[in-house]
Structure formats: structure tokens, C-alpha cells
Design a protein around this motif. Structure first.
Motif, PDB file in Angstrom:
ATOM      1  N   MET A  49      11.224 -18.864 -14.310  1.00 22.32           N
ATOM      2  CA  MET A  49      10.679 -18.133 -13.166  1.00 22.32           C
ATOM      3  C   MET A  49      11.745 -17.212 -12.588  1.00 22.32           C
ATOM      4  O   MET A  49      12.898 -17.591 -12.441  1.00 22.32           O
ATOM      5  N   ARG A  50      11.357 -15.991 -12.267  1.00 19.29           N
ATOM      6  CA  ARG A  50      12.258 -15.054 -11.607  1.00 19.29           C
ATOM      7  C   ARG A  50      12.043 -15.167 -10.105  1.00 19.29           C
ATOM      8  O   ARG A  50      10.954 -14.925  -9.599  1.00 19.29           O
ATOM      9  N   TYR A  51      13.091 -15.564  -9.395  1.00 21.01           N
ATOM     10  CA  TYR A  51      12.977 -15.810  -7.967  1.00 21.01           C
ATOM     11  C   TYR A  51      13.257 -14.541  -7.177  1.00 21.01           C
ATOM     12  O   TYR A  51      14.244 -13.845  -7.422  1.00 21.01           O
ATOM     13  N   THR A  52      12.383 -14.249  -6.213  1.00 18.91           N
ATOM     14  CA  THR A  52      12.611 -13.153  -5.280  1.00 18.91           C
ATOM     15  C   THR A  52      12.188 -13.614  -3.885  1.00 18.91           C
ATOM     16  O   THR A  52      11.416 -14.573  -3.738  1.00 18.91           O
ATOM     17  N   ARG A  53      12.658 -12.924  -2.872  1.00 13.63           N
ATOM     18  CA  ARG A  53      12.258 -13.248  -1.508  1.00 13.63           C
ATOM     19  C   ARG A  53      10.758 -13.040  -1.318  1.00 13.63           C
ATOM     20  O   ARG A  53      10.074 -13.859  -0.691  1.00 13.63           O
ATOM     21  N   ALA A  54      10.249 -11.942  -1.854  1.00  9.07           N
ATOM     22  CA  ALA A  54       8.833 -11.631  -1.667  1.00  9.07           C
ATOM     23  C   ALA A  54       7.943 -12.675  -2.325  1.00  9.07           C
ATOM     24  O   ALA A  54       6.919 -13.091  -1.750  1.00  9.07           O
ATOM     25  N   THR A  55       8.330 -13.116  -3.520  1.00  7.78           N
ATOM     26  CA  THR A  55       7.555 -14.147  -4.210  1.00  7.78           C
ATOM     27  C   THR A  55       7.538 -15.433  -3.402  1.00  7.78           C
ATOM     28  O   THR A  55       6.497 -16.100  -3.260  1.00  7.78           O
ATOM     29  N   ALA A  56       8.693 -15.801  -2.857  1.00 10.85           N
ATOM     30  CA  ALA A  56       8.776 -17.020  -2.048  1.00 10.85           C
ATOM     31  C   ALA A  56       7.913 -16.918  -0.804  1.00 10.85           C
ATOM     32  O   ALA A  56       7.160 -17.847  -0.458  1.00 10.85           O
ATOM     33  N   ASP A  57       7.987 -15.782  -0.095  1.00 12.79           N
ATOM     34  CA  ASP A  57       7.195 -15.623   1.124  1.00 12.79           C
ATOM     35  C   ASP A  57       5.698 -15.684   0.833  1.00 12.79           C
ATOM     36  O   ASP A  57       4.931 -16.319   1.580  1.00 12.79           O
ATOM     37  N   THR A  58       5.277 -15.045  -0.232  1.00 12.31           N
ATOM     38  CA  THR A  58       3.857 -15.062  -0.592  1.00 12.31           C
ATOM     39  C   THR A  58       3.395 -16.475  -0.916  1.00 12.31           C
ATOM     40  O   THR A  58       2.317 -16.912  -0.478  1.00 12.31           O
ATOM     41  N   PHE A  59       4.207 -17.199  -1.664  1.00 16.13           N
ATOM     42  CA  PHE A  59       3.847 -18.569  -2.027  1.00 16.13           C
ATOM     43  C   PHE A  59       3.719 -19.446  -0.777  1.00 16.13           C
ATOM     44  O   PHE A  59       2.764 -20.225  -0.640  1.00 16.13           O
ATOM     45  N   ILE A  60       4.677 -19.330   0.134  1.00 17.91           N
ATOM     46  CA  ILE A  60       4.657 -20.147   1.353  1.00 17.91           C
ATOM     47  C   ILE A  60       3.392 -19.874   2.161  1.00 17.91           C
ATOM     48  O   ILE A  60       2.690 -20.804   2.590  1.00 17.91           O
ATOM     49  N   GLN A  61       3.077 -18.603   2.391  1.00 14.76           N
ATOM     50  CA  GLN A  61       1.925 -18.273   3.222  1.00 14.76           C
ATOM     51  C   GLN A  61       0.609 -18.687   2.565  1.00 14.76           C
ATOM     52  O   GLN A  61      -0.358 -19.041   3.248  1.00 14.76           O
ATOM     53  N   THR A  62       0.585 -18.681   1.234  1.00  9.77           N
ATOM     54  CA  THR A  62      -0.622 -19.071   0.516  1.00  9.77           C
ATOM     55  C   THR A  62      -0.839 -20.575   0.538  1.00  9.77           C
ATOM     56  O   THR A  62      -1.988 -21.049   0.567  1.00  9.77           O
ATOM     57  N   ASN A  63       0.257 -21.339   0.548  1.00  6.12           N
ATOM     58  CA  ASN A  63       0.154 -22.780   0.337  1.00  6.12           C
ATOM     59  C   ASN A  63       0.390 -23.641   1.570  1.00  6.12           C
ATOM     60  O   ASN A  63       0.105 -24.837   1.543  1.00  6.12           O
ATOM     61  N   LYS A  64       0.907 -23.089   2.659  1.00  4.19           N
ATOM     62  CA  LYS A  64       1.301 -23.946   3.776  1.00  4.19           C
ATOM     63  C   LYS A  64       0.120 -24.653   4.442  1.00  4.19           C
ATOM     64  O   LYS A  64       0.305 -25.708   5.064  1.00  4.19           O
ATOM     65  N   GLN A  65      -1.084 -24.104   4.307  1.00  6.09           N
ATOM     66  CA  GLN A  65      -2.235 -24.781   4.897  1.00  6.09           C
ATOM     67  C   GLN A  65      -2.610 -26.047   4.122  1.00  6.09           C
ATOM     68  O   GLN A  65      -3.447 -26.838   4.579  1.00  6.09           O
ATOM     69  N   ASN A  66      -2.007 -26.271   2.959  1.00  6.08           N
ATOM     70  CA  ASN A  66      -2.297 -27.460   2.160  1.00  6.08           C
ATOM     71  C   ASN A  66      -1.393 -28.645   2.504  1.00  6.08           C
ATOM     72  O   ASN A  66      -1.502 -29.709   1.891  1.00  6.08           O
ATOM     73  N   LEU A  67      -0.511 -28.472   3.466  1.00  2.11           N
ATOM     74  CA  LEU A  67       0.379 -29.564   3.859  1.00  2.11           C
ATOM     75  C   LEU A  67      -0.407 -30.738   4.427  1.00  2.11           C
ATOM     76  O   LEU A  67      -1.405 -30.550   5.137  1.00  2.11           O
ATOM     77  N   LEU A  68       0.075 -31.944   4.175  1.00  2.00           N
ATOM     78  CA  LEU A  68      -0.364 -33.094   4.949  1.00  2.00           C
ATOM     79  C   LEU A  68       0.498 -33.156   6.202  1.00  2.00           C
ATOM     80  O   LEU A  68       1.726 -33.045   6.128  1.00  2.00           O
ATOM     81  N   THR A  69      -0.131 -33.354   7.353  1.00  2.00           N
ATOM     82  CA  THR A  69       0.582 -33.185   8.621  1.00  2.00           C
ATOM     83  C   THR A  69       0.879 -34.490   9.345  1.00  2.00           C
ATOM     84  O   THR A  69       1.395 -34.468  10.457  1.00  2.00           O
ATOM     85  N   ASP A  70       0.560 -35.655   8.732  1.00  2.00           N
ATOM     86  CA  ASP A  70       0.668 -36.906   9.492  1.00  2.00           C
ATOM     87  C   ASP A  70       2.091 -37.218   9.927  1.00  2.00           C
ATOM     88  O   ASP A  70       2.295 -37.854  10.958  1.00  2.00           O
ATOM     89  N   TYR A  71       3.098 -36.767   9.173  1.00  6.65           N
ATOM     90  CA  TYR A  71       4.487 -37.019   9.570  1.00  6.65           C
ATOM     91  C   TYR A  71       5.225 -35.738   9.985  1.00  6.65           C
ATOM     92  O   TYR A  71       6.444 -35.765  10.162  1.00  6.65           O
TER      93      TYR A  71
END
Length: 485
Positions: free
Chosen positions: A1-23
Motif C-alpha cells: 500500500m502507498r501511504y498518503t495523508r489524503a488516503t488516510a483522511d479519506t479512510f478515517i472519514q469513511t470508516n469512523k462511524q463503524n466504531l463501537l463506542t462502549d469504551y
């Protein structure tokens, strides 16, 4: 995988709603998604506190390190910013490791370690180099074309040719200095010192300090600063053998109070003192703010321990409550920053309560501050039981005869167990504890900050009770509890 800031930001915003929040914690900094460890680049810049951190945004496990970034006006409420650094260059291709920040000519400079794997054994085949990225707005950073600014050809003879990391940069008497974590290759940690006039061209000065053989085989995350009229060297030694009740964790953090001789590059000190006596505190970094306070924040976890939120929750790792460092005589006190008091809600209090046995308080919670003053009386032991219910409890107990405060998490839920103890003297027969509980964490400030104990706990959601107890007669002189929101 080629890591970039933009790729990381996009991934975070796409996936953060999938977190379990109990802790998920309410008033401690966490990453939006994925893995977090060491605080980096802790600084005040253009009216805001900035904190960067070691971050793998794609999974809740350690991976090729990025720098996450958050800002705050008050050190408690944090706003996440775009990822600041990604491992996208030949000199940092396997990780942008820990480092620090400094303002120069209105720009914010990040100095960090580039990690490069050189062979098939990633745990042993690597080199590390020091690099700089610069920003004019404190958000978007550009790496220098001349990186690295300190490469491994500038490692002195007798120092590890691999472990060469975690630059903490500071200014003293018109020159810039940086301290770097290292070892002598023979099982002893040490700190290397470099000097520069411009942050870009660096000269090796000396081995600033080194282990006498009893303080670990590698020293990480050094920090050298002035506190009052003394110099303080803060660092995290790895694999320190236990010394009584101290240094019980795999890795530790200690401070040395002494005198920094900038001209000759030496640090003279008398003793090493643990910074935290609990389970989960590592790699802290400090900064001085515009109020003149020296503030420290650390990683509230520990390597090679069970982290339950790695399993399906989507995140792991958190920062401690920021702590102000205050010099009192020949020791450092650690105090929660005063800004947290602005988040207190729903005061519950009691005074002058005689205690012999157990008492369940008529209040509960999972995110709160508790300030309690005990008078030992004729008791042999007294203390607190936190997050009780469902046969779960986290126990803070004081043994009067042994003069020991114990933090026990054997029944704290699904996470790691164990016990930590530290010696504490009563003050005229009294013990004052200021305790911060936040979903999956406990931080205990003892006798006005003389010592601190930190632990992660993972109790059931409805284990919210608070108890006080005493074996023999004691008195709760005062108890105040606030929800923290």
C-alpha cells in the motif's frame, strides 16, 4: 500500500462511524479511528494547543506510523485535524516515528524520526534518521527537500547504529538543541545531544546521560526542560528490572532533576524518580504554554498488554489527562490541568462521615471526578471501590501499617488484571485522593500530586457504583464527586 495523508483522511472519514463506542472516552483524546500511541509535537501555536500522535489510521493495531493531529483551546476538548505526516518518502517509508514541534519565524516545525526497514527481520533490520516538516498554518506540512537533517552517519561511535529516535527539540541561550533516545548497544540506554543554529544543520555534542546498568537497555522519548530553577530530563526506559514496587511494567517513565551544562553537553543529576506508579503510562511529552505552565501528556496504554478495543471496536490507545508539573523543593508534583474543572457537572458531596465497613454512595457514573479526604483514625485499611456492579470493582486501598496505596484491577472487567502499589505517607493522619474515571480509564492523583497512578479498565456498561470502605474506624472528612461532561 502507498501511504498518503489524503488516503488516510479519506479512510478515517469513511470508516469512523463503524466504531463501537462502549469504551470510548468522554474527556480524553483518542484517534478518530485506528491505532494511537506516543504523543508527539505537543506545542502551543497561534493561540491553540496542538498535539500530534503516533497513528495507524487503517486498523486498531500498530502499523506504519503516521502523525495524527488534534487542536484544543483548553486541553480538554479536542478537534481532529487532517493527518499531518504519512510515510511517503524513502527516508521514512516504514514509519514517521515520534518527534516534537517548535515555532520558528512564525512557522511550525515538526522534527521526527524516519524508520527504514533494511532486511527481512523487521524487528532487527532497520535504520532511523531525523527529518523536518514545516507549516505556515499549523495544518498542512511539507517535508524538507534536504531531509534527513540528521542521518545515521552522525551517530557517534559507541552508540546504537539502529536505535536513534524520538527527537525533542528546544532552544537554549540562542542555539537549538535536540535530545535523541538511544543505547550503547550493550544493554544500557542513553540520550544523545545535538546542536544547531538554524534547525537544519546539526552537530553532535555529547552523550548527555546514560544508564548505570540498572535503568533499562534502551531510552526512548527524551525531553529536557527548565522547571523553576532546575533542569529536568524526562525519558522512557525500556525493560527496566523491577525495583521493589517500582518499575513493574514492561517499560517505564522516569524523571531526573539536575543541571544541564549546555556548553559541555552534560546533565548532572542525583536520582531517577518514576513519573507514574500505575499500569498504563508511557512516552510523555511536555510543553510550556503562554501562562508559563509546564504541561505533560502521556500515552495511556502499555506495550505488549491486552487491549480489548482492538477486537472489533475499531480503535486502540488514548492520551492521559494533561498534567501540570510544579517543582516543590527537590521533587516534581503532577496536577491535573485546571481547565478540567470547567467541565464539572452535578456536584454530589458528603462531609464528616464515620466509616467502619462498606458504604455504597448515593451516586454513580462512568465519567467523573472524585475528590476525597480520609482520616485514618484507628483503621488498618480504607479506600474506594470504583465501577462496582456485576461482581466487578476497581479497588484503591490504603494499608495504614504498610504505608502502601494499592490499585487493584483483578475484577475490573474484561481487560488486563493485576495490582500496583506505592508507598504514601499520611499527612497528619490524612490521605487525599483526586480520582478521574472515564469509561475505560482511572487516574489517581495522590496527596496533592506527590504521586500518580494510571490504569485502563474495561468493566460492564452498567457497573457504575462507587463505594467507600474501612477496616476499623476511619472518617471521610469530605467527598465531592462531579460528572465530567
Amino acid at each position: 500500500m502507498r501511504y498518503t495523508r489524503a488516503t488516510a483522511d479519506t479512510f478515517i472519514q469513511t470508516n469512523k462511524q463503524n466504531l463501537l463506542t462502549d469504551y470510548r472516552l468522554n474527556y480524553h483524546l483518542m484517534s478518530e479511528f485506528g491505532w494511537m500511541n506516543d504523543p508527539n509535537g505537543f506545542v502551543q501555536y497561534k493561540g491553540q494547543y496542538h498535539l500530534f500522535y503516533q497513528h495507524y489510521p487503517y486498523k486498531s493495531v500498530w502499523g506504519p506510523m503516521h502523525w495524527g493531529h488534534a487542536v484544543s483551546r483548553d486541553l480538554i476538548a479536542w478537534e481532529h485535524m487532517p493527518v499531518a505526516l504519512a510515510p511517503d518518502q524513502a527516508y521514512d517509508k516504514d514509519g514517521c516515528f515520534s518527534g516534537s514541534a517548535i515555532e520558528k519565524d512564525g512557522s511550525l516545525y515538526l522534527m521526527y524520526t524516519g524508520h527504514i526497514i533494511t532486511g527481512p527481520d523487521k524487528d532487527n533490520d532497520y535504520i532511523q534518521k531525523q527529518n523536518i516538516a514545516v507549516s505556515k498554518d499549523g495544518v498542512m506540512f511539507e517535508k524538507l527537500a534536504d531531509n534527513p537533517v540528521i542521518d545515521n552517519s552522525q551517530i557517534p561511535d559507541g552508540a546504537s547504529q539502529k536505535d536513534f529516535r524520538d527527537p525533542k527539540v528546544f532552544e537554549r541561550d540562542g542555539s537549538y538543541y535536540v535530545v535523541l533516545g538511544s543505547n550503547d548497544g550493550k544493554g544500557n540506554g542513553q540520550i544523545l545531544l545535538y546542536r544547531s543554529s538554524d534547525l537544519l544543520h546539526w552537530t553532535f555534542v555529547s552523550v548527555l546521560a546514560q544508564s548505570d546498568g540498572t535503568l533499562g537497555d534502551n531510552w526512548e522519548c527524551p525531553d529536557l526542560f527548565v522547571l523553576g530553577n532546575r533542569d529536568v530530563l524526562l525519558m522512557s526506559p525500556q525493560r527496566v528490572p523491577a525495583q521493589g514496587d517500582n518499575y513493574k511494567n514492561l517499560h517505564s517513565t522516569t524523571y531526573m532533576l539536575g543541571e544541564f551544562d549546555a556548553l559541555n553537553g552534560k546533565f548532572r543529576y542525583d536520582a531517577c524518580v518514576p513519573v507514574d506508579y500505575g499500569f498504563d503510562f508511557y512516552a510523555p511529552q511536555t510543553m510550556q504554554d503562554d501562562q508559563g505552565r509546564r504541561i505533560m501528556i502521556g500515552w495511556m496504554d502499555m506495550w505488549e498488554t491486552d487491549m480489548p478495543t482492538q477486537q472489533g471496536h475499531g480503535w486502540a490507545g488514548a492520551m492521559t489527562l494533561p498534567r501540570e508539573l510544579v517543582l516543590q523543593g527537590d521533587k516534581v508534583l503532577f496536577l491535573p490541568v485546571k481547565e478540567v474543572e470547567g467541565y464539572r457537572k452535578n456536584l454530589y458531596e458528603m462531609t464528616d462521615v464515620a466509616l467502619d465497613g462498606e458504604l455504597l454512595l448515593d451516586t454513580e457514573g462512568d465519567s467523573y471526578e472524585l475528590l476525597v479526604r480520609f482520616y485514618a483514625g484507628s483503621s488498618t485499611e480504607f479506600g474506594l471501590k470504583l465501577r462496582t456492579g456485576n461482581e466487578e470493582e476497581t479497588v484503591l486501598g490504603y494499608s495504614v501499617n504498610d504505608r502502601l496505596l494499592t490499585l487493584n484491577r483483578d475484577r475490573s472487567g474484561i481487560g488486563p488484571q493485576g495490582e500496583r502499589r506505592t508507598s504514601v505517607d499520611l499527612a497528619d493522619g490524612k490521605l487525599t485522593l483526586r480520582v478521574f474515571v472515564d469509561r475505560c480509564s482511572v487516574e489517581v492523583f495522590i496527596q496533592g500530586g506527590e504521586k500518580v497512578m494510571t490504569a485502563r479498565i474495561y468493566p460492564s456498561k452498567d457497573s457504575r457504583g462507587i463505594q467507600v470502605y474501612s477496616q476499623g474506624a476511619s472518617v471521610i472528612q469530605s467527598l465531592q464527586k462531579w460528572d465530567i461532561r
